[in-house]
Design a protein around this motif. Structure first.
Motif: not given
Length: 100
Positions: A9-33
């Protein structure tokens, strides 16, 4: 993840996550939570080119990549708090203090 979200949110760096060996549904739920707004790529079977290129074996891992796409500092293994991020951020965004 919350520290990384505040950092994004600072806008000074880009952040990108890679969910590794996790189900897409679980990864999305985690990020949402956690209220994550930065992009989260899904690598459900550990074979993504991103994970392979960076040598991800046991997440969580945080990498600091400079503007030319090179790893600029040693990776941080495990949960990354503000103190853990300081050395890498100093390499890619001098003067940026990680939010607590």
């Amino acid at each position: 993840m919350p520290v990384l979200e505040r950092l994004a949110r600072t806008g000074r760096v880009d952040v990108l996550a890679v969910s590794f060996r996790d189900s897409p549904g679980d990864a999305r739920a985690f990020a949402r939570r956690l209220g994550v707004k930065f992009p989260v790529l899904i690598d459900d079977d550990g074979t993504s080119p991103v994970a392979q290129a960076y040598g991800v074996r046991s997440p969580p891992m945080t990498f600091f990549v400079d503007a030319e796409g090179r790893i600029a500092a040693p990776a941080v293994y495990g949960g990354a708090g503000p103190a853990d991020l300081r050395p890498g951020l100093a390499r890619i965004a001098p003067g940026l203090t990680p939010p607590s």
